[in-house]
Motif scaffolding. Structure first.
Motif, short mmCIF file in Angstrom:
data_model
loop_
_atom_site.label_atom_id
_atom_site.label_comp_id
_atom_site.label_asym_id
_atom_site.label_seq_id
_atom_site.Cartn_x
_atom_site.Cartn_y
_atom_site.Cartn_z
N LEU A 6 42.59 41.63 30.09
CA LEU A 6 43.21 42.81 30.68
C LEU A 6 44.41 43.18 29.82
CD1 LEU A 6 43.24 44.71 33.17
CD2 LEU A 6 44.67 43.01 34.32
N ILE A 19 41.74 42.85 38.07
CA ILE A 19 40.30 43.08 37.98
C ILE A 19 39.57 41.82 38.44
CG2 ILE A 19 38.34 43.43 36.42
CD1 ILE A 19 39.83 45.95 36.62
N CYS A 21 36.19 39.74 38.24
CA CYS A 21 35.06 39.62 37.30
C CYS A 21 34.03 38.66 37.90
CB CYS A 21 35.52 39.05 35.97
SG CYS A 21 36.91 39.94 35.24
N VAL A 132 39.57 45.30 29.18
CA VAL A 132 39.84 46.44 30.06
C VAL A 132 41.20 46.99 29.63
CG1 VAL A 132 40.08 47.26 32.43
CG2 VAL A 132 38.55 45.33 31.93
N ASN A 157 36.51 50.09 29.83
CA ASN A 157 36.01 48.78 29.41
C ASN A 157 35.42 48.93 28.01
OD1 ASN A 157 36.44 48.16 32.16
ND2 ASN A 157 34.33 48.74 32.65
N LEU A 186 32.32 44.21 37.57
CA LEU A 186 33.76 44.33 37.53
C LEU A 186 34.26 45.04 38.77
CD1 LEU A 186 34.53 45.21 33.78
CD2 LEU A 186 34.52 42.97 34.92
N TYR A 188 37.25 46.83 40.48
CA TYR A 188 38.55 47.45 40.23
C TYR A 188 39.35 47.34 41.52
CZ TYR A 188 35.82 49.19 36.31
OH TYR A 188 35.01 49.27 35.20
#
Length: 230
Positions: A6, A19, A21, A132, A157, A186, A188
């Protein structure tokens, strides 16, 4: 877990940006189970009823992500987070996008239920590492919306082959199909979530997705600290 980072610039604009994952291996994508379709239809009717006399911003997750876009430098009236676009479809009586993919149907449901954008990517079409970050002038991709999406100053991304997704729309390059066996999801996450709640939500979504699609799952949350992998 595939290496994902990130970029710190995002947290300069949104200090609690994070984020979720989730990596799935050896999954099986099929038509959505009847039980899942039934639950989604019931939820959809509830949303449509809520929005019959309420604005889209009735949902806190819509308001929060509009604010995130403003802080990043993206106009939320011109570029909409993907979950807001789904809510708008329901308010307009268009229903959810039709799909015979259990992965896409479930992903859209999670996005609405938890009020946040969620991206779904075929890992075999991506290369590591993934980052990201804010998009640069050269970042663009052909999206699932059928347009070339220019990503300058938008959350993006990227992998070594370029941009492939965002909280607005994902790319054709990384699109998930019925033959996909390995997925990167992913989340958000809403910045208002605590780190503990963000980890719990990421784990829960991973487990629920795995229940439908089998396979193996790994989760992590990207924050200012090192990602915690489960």
């Amino acid at each position: 877990m595939i290496p994902i980072s990130l970029h710190p610039d995002l947290q300069k604009d949104v200090p609690t940006f994070k984020i979720g994952c989730i990596q799935y291996e050896a999954i099986v994508i099929d038509s959505p189970p009847k039980e899942l379709n039934g639950r989604i239809e019931l939820f959809q009717k509830t949303v449509e009823l809520d929005l019959s006399d309420q604005p889209i911003t009735y949902y806190e997750g819509v308001k929060e992500w509009r604010q995130v876009f403003k802080q990043i430098g993206t106009d939320p009236t011109r570029y909409r987070p993907s979950h807001e676009a789904l809510f708008r479809r329901l308010k307009q009586g268009k229903g959810l996008p039709s799909s015979d993919s259990s992965a896409i149907v479930l992903n859209n449901f999670f996005s609405l239920y938890y009020q946040m954008p969620i991206g779904l990517y075929d890992l075999e079409e991506l290369q590591e590492p993934i980052e990201v970050r804010k998009g640069e002038a050269t970042d663009e991709y052909e999206g699932l919306n059928g347009r070339i999406n220019h990503m300058k100053d938008k959350i993006t991304n990227v992998d070594p082959n370029g941009a492939f997704g965002s909280p607005m729309v994902d790319s054709k390059r990384s699109a998930v199909s019925s033959n996909t066996k390995h997925i990167l999801q992913l989340l958000y996450l809403r910045p208002s979530l605590s780190e503990a709640d963000a980890r719990a939500l990421t784990d829960n979504i991973g487990q629920m997705f795995q229940q439908v699609h089998s396979g193996h799952v790994k989760t992590a949350v990207l924050t200012k600290q090192r990602p915690r992998v489960h």
